[in-house]
Design an enzyme around this catalytic site. Structure first.
Site, PDB file in Angstrom:
ATOM      1  N   HIS A  36       0.840  -1.192   0.000  1.00 53.23           N
ATOM      2  CA  HIS A  36       0.000   0.000   0.000  1.00 53.23           C
ATOM      3  C   HIS A  36       0.882   1.251   0.000  1.00 53.23           C
ATOM      4  O   HIS A  36       2.016   1.229   0.493  1.00 53.23           O
ATOM      5  CB  HIS A  36      -0.909   0.017   1.227  1.00 53.23           C
ATOM      6  CG  HIS A  36      -1.785  -1.184   1.338  1.00 53.23           C
ATOM      7  ND1 HIS A  36      -2.624  -1.592   0.328  1.00 53.23           N
ATOM      8  CD2 HIS A  36      -1.957  -2.086   2.346  1.00 53.23           C
ATOM      9  CE1 HIS A  36      -3.277  -2.684   0.700  1.00 53.23           C
ATOM     10  NE2 HIS A  36      -2.891  -2.996   1.916  1.00 53.23           N
ATOM     11  N   ARG A  72      -0.663  -4.439  -6.540  1.00 49.10           N
ATOM     12  CA  ARG A  72      -0.332  -5.863  -6.585  1.00 49.10           C
ATOM     13  C   ARG A  72       1.005  -6.091  -7.291  1.00 49.10           C
ATOM     14  O   ARG A  72       1.213  -5.633  -8.412  1.00 49.10           O
ATOM     15  CB  ARG A  72      -1.408  -6.651  -7.327  1.00 49.10           C
ATOM     16  CG  ARG A  72      -2.795  -6.587  -6.731  1.00 49.10           C
ATOM     17  CD  ARG A  72      -3.718  -7.612  -7.421  1.00 49.10           C
ATOM     18  NE  ARG A  72      -5.116  -7.339  -7.122  1.00 49.10           N
ATOM     19  CZ  ARG A  72      -5.992  -6.846  -7.985  1.00 49.10           C
ATOM     20  NH1 ARG A  72      -5.627  -6.592  -9.232  1.00 49.10           N
ATOM     21  NH2 ARG A  72      -7.243  -6.613  -7.626  1.00 49.10           N
ATOM     22  N   HIS A  81       3.102  -7.557   1.845  1.00 50.11           N
ATOM     23  CA  HIS A  81       2.357  -8.420   2.751  1.00 50.11           C
ATOM     24  C   HIS A  81       1.264  -9.157   1.984  1.00 50.11           C
ATOM     25  O   HIS A  81       0.926  -8.789   0.857  1.00 50.11           O
ATOM     26  CB  HIS A  81       1.716  -7.594   3.880  1.00 50.11           C
ATOM     27  CG  HIS A  81       0.696  -6.627   3.385  1.00 50.11           C
ATOM     28  ND1 HIS A  81       1.031  -5.422   2.781  1.00 50.11           N
ATOM     29  CD2 HIS A  81      -0.667  -6.661   3.360  1.00 50.11           C
ATOM     30  CE1 HIS A  81      -0.052  -4.763   2.446  1.00 50.11           C
ATOM     31  NE2 HIS A  81      -1.111  -5.500   2.770  1.00 50.11           N
ATOM     32  N   GLU A 124      -2.138  -0.542   8.081  1.00 50.21           N
ATOM     33  CA  GLU A 124      -3.266  -1.342   8.557  1.00 50.21           C
ATOM     34  C   GLU A 124      -2.805  -2.311   9.645  1.00 50.21           C
ATOM     35  O   GLU A 124      -1.609  -2.457   9.904  1.00 50.21           O
ATOM     36  CB  GLU A 124      -3.901  -2.109   7.399  1.00 50.21           C
ATOM     37  CG  GLU A 124      -2.969  -3.085   6.707  1.00 50.21           C
ATOM     38  CD  GLU A 124      -3.587  -3.699   5.450  1.00 50.21           C
ATOM     39  OE1 GLU A 124      -4.815  -3.673   5.297  1.00 50.21           O
ATOM     40  OE2 GLU A 124      -2.821  -4.209   4.612  1.00 50.21           O
TER      41      GLU A 124
END
Length: 303
Positions: A90, A185, A165, A108
């Site tokens: 991200h 991605r 991740h 996150e």
């Protein structure tokens, strides 16, 4: 107080197990049940009102502890996987500001209600340089550079923005993330979507925002413990009788197990409540929950 309805979203890697955490029916493979979100793309309806969370935030941001033009900075979801998720990253705060004009990126954290079948998740990478990393990507040798972290039931994992991740098969988590809901991605196992089109990769953006030396923070997360990071705090708690939000920003309280009653309204597992600053709840039925509180740290960095 605002009680929110769920928004279930299907994903090719999802699981029907998430239906148990949704107020809305959705058959098939659910990837995420969004419990609290006020973004343009995912906007939580408010129970018993003809309004959404985004609408009430925009109408009166000060009541949420926000400034004019700020959106509520957290998204809460229950996320589950019957297949491995894509290898992803991200955007960092700097990258998000430069490329998509957002004040922050997306960090996150996951709290594991069910651990993955393998006992580990993808977390970080081992390449010493971006050149080595890119070579592994070009030669499709992801397994040689991916880091892994073991997790168990009731582990909490914090993933700072810019970190490679992926959740893995079998996992089911409570997820808290920043509202810049952008995913790049690196690799997706050559999967296609429901239309038969191979899912898009974002190798250029992912590599640009990647922080090579960065990895995740993992800990056991018992009742009463708090994860305190730059972007937010989240506390696992058992609430009974009364609760007051003593923070300057609105909090999201999410029911983890069973059902509860607040002000004679039933709230089921996976469902969230927005509690405004200095607001007090009268709790009819004790319940286990997560209490998420955003931090407005971006205001300091923008000065």
């Amino acid at each position: 107080m605002f009680i929110l309805k769920s928004i279930p979203k299907k994903r090719i890697w999802g699981t029907p197990r998430l239906q148990a955490y949704s107020t809305e029916s959705c058959e098939g493979k659910i990837g995420s049940v969004y419990s609290a979100s006020a973004t343009e793309e995912i906007d939580s309806p408010i129970v018993s009102k003809q309004q959404t969370l985004r609408e009430v935030v925009q109408k009166n941001p000060q009541s949420f502890g926000l400034l004019e033009g700020e959106e509520y900075p957290l998204i809460i979801s229950m996320t589950g996987a019957d297949e491995d998720l894509s290898i992803q990253v991200h955007p960092t705060d700097d990258y998000a500001e430069k490329t998509v004009n957002k004040p922050y990126g997306k960090s996150e954290a996951w709290f594991f209600l069910t651990p993955p079948k393998s006992g580990s998740i993808i977390a970080g990478q081992t390449a010493a340089s971006k050149q080595t990393f890119m070579t592994a990507i070009q030669e499709n040798k992801y397994e040689t550079i991916l880091g892994k972290t073991t997790v168990t039931k009731e582990s909490v994992v914090y993933i700072p923005s810019g970190t490679i991740h992926a959740l893995t098969k079998g996992a089911l988590v409570y997820e808290i993330q920043q509202s810049t809901d952008i995913t790049y991605r690196f690799y997706d196992y050559d999967r296609s979507d429901d239309s038969g089109i191979k899912r898009e990769l974002h190798t250029k953006q992912a590599t640009e925002t990647l922080e090579l030396q960065q990895t995740v923070l993992k800990a056991n997360f018992d009742l009463g413990q708090t994860l305190d990071v730059k972007e937010f705090t989240v506390r696992r708690a058992l609430l009974a009788k009364n609760y007051r939000n003593q923070k300057s920003l609105a909090q999201v309280i999410t029911v983890l197990t069973g059902t509860t009653k607040i002000a004679e309204q039933e709230i089921k597992q996976g469902q969230s409540i927005i509690v405004l600053p200095d607001e007090q709840l009268v709790i009819d039925t004790p319940f286990e929950c997560m209490i998420a509180t955003p931090k407005a740290y971006w205001r300091e960095t923008s000065v």
